[in-house]
Design a protein around this motif. Structure first.
Motif, PDB file in Angstrom:
ATOM      1  N   ILE A  49      -1.328  99.464 -82.016  1.00 33.85           N
ATOM      2  CA  ILE A  49      -2.257 100.205 -81.151  1.00 33.85           C
ATOM      3  C   ILE A  49      -2.262 101.672 -81.544  1.00 33.85           C
ATOM      4  CG2 ILE A  49      -2.621 101.045 -78.798  1.00 33.85           C
ATOM      5  CD1 ILE A  49      -1.723  98.281 -77.831  1.00 33.85           C
ATOM      6  N   GLY A  50      -1.086 102.228 -81.792  1.00 37.80           N
ATOM      7  CA  GLY A  50      -0.993 103.625 -82.212  1.00 37.80           C
ATOM      8  C   GLY A  50      -1.725 103.889 -83.514  1.00 37.80           C
ATOM      9  N   ARG A  51      -1.575 102.982 -84.470  1.00 36.11           N
ATOM     10  CA  ARG A  51      -2.271 103.157 -85.754  1.00 36.11           C
ATOM     11  C   ARG A  51      -3.777 103.009 -85.597  1.00 36.11           C
ATOM     12  NH1 ARG A  51       2.101 100.129 -87.971  1.00 36.11           N
ATOM     13  NH2 ARG A  51       0.844  98.250 -87.782  1.00 36.11           N
ATOM     14  N   ARG A  52      -4.193 102.015 -84.816  1.00 39.75           N
ATOM     15  CA  ARG A  52      -5.630 101.768 -84.651  1.00 39.75           C
ATOM     16  C   ARG A  52      -6.310 102.924 -83.924  1.00 39.75           C
ATOM     17  NH1 ARG A  52      -6.229  96.572 -81.867  1.00 39.75           N
ATOM     18  NH2 ARG A  52      -5.849  97.796 -80.016  1.00 39.75           N
ATOM     19  N   MET A  53      -5.635 103.470 -82.904  1.00 33.98           N
ATOM     20  CA  MET A  53      -6.219 104.569 -82.135  1.00 33.98           C
ATOM     21  C   MET A  53      -5.935 105.933 -82.770  1.00 33.98           C
ATOM     22  SD  MET A  53      -7.704 102.889 -79.867  1.00 33.98           S
ATOM     23  CE  MET A  53      -8.327 104.273 -78.978  1.00 33.98           C
ATOM     24  N   ASP A  54      -5.166 105.944 -83.846  1.00 26.73           N
ATOM     25  CA  ASP A  54      -4.783 107.166 -84.558  1.00 26.73           C
ATOM     26  C   ASP A  54      -4.083 108.146 -83.617  1.00 26.73           C
ATOM     27  OD1 ASP A  54      -4.503 108.697 -86.812  1.00 26.73           O
ATOM     28  OD2 ASP A  54      -6.375 109.793 -86.475  1.00 26.73           O
ATOM     29  N   ILE A  55      -3.099 107.629 -82.865  1.00 26.89           N
ATOM     30  CA  ILE A  55      -2.279 108.487 -82.010  1.00 26.89           C
ATOM     31  C   ILE A  55      -0.818 108.252 -82.371  1.00 26.89           C
ATOM     32  CG2 ILE A  55      -3.875 108.611 -80.068  1.00 26.89           C
ATOM     33  CD1 ILE A  55      -2.315 106.448 -78.680  1.00 26.89           C
ATOM     34  N   THR A  56      -0.019 109.291 -82.229  1.00 27.04           N
ATOM     35  CA  THR A  56       1.405 109.131 -82.476  1.00 27.04           C
ATOM     36  C   THR A  56       2.065 108.614 -81.211  1.00 27.04           C
ATOM     37  OG1 THR A  56       1.853 111.398 -81.829  1.00 27.04           O
ATOM     38  CG2 THR A  56       1.467 110.997 -84.154  1.00 27.04           C
ATOM     39  N   LEU A  57       3.105 107.833 -81.393  1.00 28.49           N
ATOM     40  CA  LEU A  57       3.849 107.339 -80.244  1.00 28.49           C
ATOM     41  C   LEU A  57       4.562 108.512 -79.577  1.00 28.49           C
ATOM     42  CD1 LEU A  57       5.500 104.120 -81.719  1.00 28.49           C
ATOM     43  CD2 LEU A  57       3.509 104.271 -80.255  1.00 28.49           C
ATOM     44  N   PRO A  58       4.659 108.512 -78.256  1.00 29.11           N
ATOM     45  CA  PRO A  58       5.379 109.585 -77.576  1.00 29.11           C
ATOM     46  C   PRO A  58       6.847 109.623 -78.027  1.00 29.11           C
ATOM     47  CG  PRO A  58       4.109 108.308 -76.007  1.00 29.11           C
ATOM     48  CD  PRO A  58       4.034 107.591 -77.318  1.00 29.11           C
ATOM     49  N   GLN A  59       7.412 110.807 -78.047  1.00 33.81           N
ATOM     50  CA  GLN A  59       8.760 110.988 -78.580  1.00 33.81           C
ATOM     51  C   GLN A  59       9.796 110.200 -77.782  1.00 33.81           C
ATOM     52  OE1 GLN A  59      10.017 115.047 -78.740  1.00 33.81           O
ATOM     53  NE2 GLN A  59      11.746 114.589 -80.045  1.00 33.81           N
ATOM     54  N   ASP A  60       9.601 110.079 -76.463  1.00 29.48           N
ATOM     55  CA  ASP A  60      10.575 109.340 -75.672  1.00 29.48           C
ATOM     56  C   ASP A  60      10.558 107.850 -76.000  1.00 29.48           C
ATOM     57  OD1 ASP A  60       8.051 109.233 -74.534  1.00 29.48           O
ATOM     58  OD2 ASP A  60       8.791 108.996 -72.495  1.00 29.48           O
ATOM     59  N   ILE A  61       9.423 107.330 -76.426  1.00 27.58           N
ATOM     60  CA  ILE A  61       9.360 105.929 -76.852  1.00 27.58           C
ATOM     61  C   ILE A  61       9.892 105.791 -78.267  1.00 27.58           C
ATOM     62  CG2 ILE A  61       7.794 104.058 -77.499  1.00 27.58           C
ATOM     63  CD1 ILE A  61       6.100 104.688 -75.141  1.00 27.58           C
ATOM     64  N   LYS A  62       9.524 106.721 -79.133  1.00 24.49           N
ATOM     65  CA  LYS A  62       9.923 106.656 -80.539  1.00 24.49           C
ATOM     66  C   LYS A  62      11.433 106.577 -80.716  1.00 24.49           C
ATOM     67  CE  LYS A  62       6.840 109.399 -83.113  1.00 24.49           C
ATOM     68  NZ  LYS A  62       6.652 110.560 -83.950  1.00 24.49           N
ATOM     69  N   ARG A  63      12.151 107.280 -79.864  1.00 24.08           N
ATOM     70  CA  ARG A  63      13.604 107.352 -80.003  1.00 24.08           C
ATOM     71  C   ARG A  63      14.336 106.243 -79.266  1.00 24.08           C
ATOM     72  NH1 ARG A  63      15.376 113.645 -80.003  1.00 24.08           N
ATOM     73  NH2 ARG A  63      14.125 114.238 -81.794  1.00 24.08           N
ATOM     74  N   MET A  64      13.614 105.286 -78.700  1.00 20.98           N
ATOM     75  CA  MET A  64      14.257 104.249 -77.905  1.00 20.98           C
ATOM     76  C   MET A  64      14.278 102.876 -78.582  1.00 20.98           C
ATOM     77  SD  MET A  64      15.404 105.537 -75.106  1.00 20.98           S
ATOM     78  CE  MET A  64      15.577 104.140 -74.035  1.00 20.98           C
ATOM     79  N   TYR A  65      13.822 102.797 -79.832  1.00 16.58           N
ATOM     80  CA  TYR A  65      13.882 101.514 -80.528  1.00 16.58           C
ATOM     81  C   TYR A  65      14.191 101.728 -82.003  1.00 16.58           C
ATOM     82  CZ  TYR A  65       9.195 102.171 -82.518  1.00 16.58           C
ATOM     83  OH  TYR A  65       8.123 102.639 -83.213  1.00 16.58           O
ATOM     84  N   CYS A  66      14.729 100.680 -82.609  1.00 17.29           N
ATOM     85  CA  CYS A  66      15.108 100.735 -84.016  1.00 17.29           C
ATOM     86  C   CYS A  66      13.867 100.512 -84.887  1.00 17.29           C
ATOM     87  CB  CYS A  66      16.154  99.658 -84.300  1.00 17.29           C
ATOM     88  SG  CYS A  66      16.661  99.595 -86.028  1.00 17.29           S
ATOM     89  N   LYS A  67      13.656 101.390 -85.840  1.00 18.09           N
ATOM     90  CA  LYS A  67      12.492 101.280 -86.715  1.00 18.09           C
ATOM     91  C   LYS A  67      12.632 100.120 -87.713  1.00 18.09           C
ATOM     92  CE  LYS A  67      10.245 105.245 -85.895  1.00 18.09           C
ATOM     93  NZ  LYS A  67       8.865 105.415 -85.646  1.00 18.09           N
ATOM     94  N   LYS A  68      13.874  99.724 -87.986  1.00 20.64           N
ATOM     95  CA  LYS A  68      14.082  98.679 -88.987  1.00 20.64           C
ATOM     96  C   LYS A  68      13.934  97.278 -88.391  1.00 20.64           C
ATOM     97  CE  LYS A  68      17.362  97.210 -92.499  1.00 20.64           C
ATOM     98  NZ  LYS A  68      18.701  97.416 -93.043  1.00 20.64           N
ATOM     99  N   CYS A  69      14.646  96.992 -87.315  1.00 21.90           N
ATOM    100  CA  CYS A  69      14.585  95.629 -86.754  1.00 21.90           C
ATOM    101  C   CYS A  69      13.600  95.518 -85.587  1.00 21.90           C
ATOM    102  CB  CYS A  69      15.970  95.159 -86.327  1.00 21.90           C
ATOM    103  SG  CYS A  69      16.707  96.047 -84.961  1.00 21.90           S
ATOM    104  N   LYS A  70      12.977  96.638 -85.204  1.00 23.43           N
ATOM    105  CA  LYS A  70      11.939  96.666 -84.156  1.00 23.43           C
ATOM    106  C   LYS A  70      12.429  96.147 -82.804  1.00 23.43           C
ATOM    107  CE  LYS A  70       8.527  97.719 -87.011  1.00 23.43           C
ATOM    108  NZ  LYS A  70       8.495  99.066 -87.413  1.00 23.43           N
TER     109      LYS A  70
END
Length: 90
Positions: free
Chosen positions: A37-58
Motif C-alpha cells: 500500500i505504501g509503495r502504491r500510494m507513494d507514501i513512506t511508512l510512519p516511523q513508529d510503524i517502521k521500527r516495530m517490525y523486522c525488515k528481513k522476516c517481515k
C-alpha cells in the motif's frame, strides 16, 4: 469530490489497522500488504510503524534483544538474526 489528501488519510488509517492485525496475529502477510500500500500510494511508512517490525522476516518485533550503546539503539530479531541500528539524537 475525493481529494488526494483524503486518499492519503485513508491509506494511513489502513496502514495502522494492518499493523495492529500483524501485531496481534504475528503474521507477515499483513506487513507485506502494508508495504505494498505504501509503495502504491507513494507514501513512506510512519516511523513508529517502521521500527516495530523486522525488515528481513517481515514479522512484528515480539522476540527481540535491544541494546543501547552511546547514541545507538541496536535491535536484534531473535527469529531471523537480523540486526538493525537506530541513531538517537540527544
Amino acid at each position: 469530490m475525493i481529494t488526494k489528501k483524503d486518499v492519503y488519510r485513508v491509506a494511513n488509517e489502513r496502514l495502522y489497522y494492518l499493523f495492529s492485525l500483524a501485531f496481534q496475529t504475528g503474521d507477515e502477510r499483513y506487513i507485506d500488504l502494508m508495504e505494498r500500500i505504501g509503495r502504491r500510494m507513494d507514501i513512506t511508512l510512519p516511523q513508529d510503524i517502521k521500527r516495530m517490525y523486522c525488515k528481513k522476516c517481515k514479522k512484528p518485533y515480539k522476540n527481540v534483544r535491544v541494546r543501547l550503546k552511546k547514541n545507538v539503539i541496536t535491535v536484534t530479531c531473535l527469529e531471523c538474526g537480523d540486526i538493525r541500528r537506530f541513531q538517537i539524537n540527544r
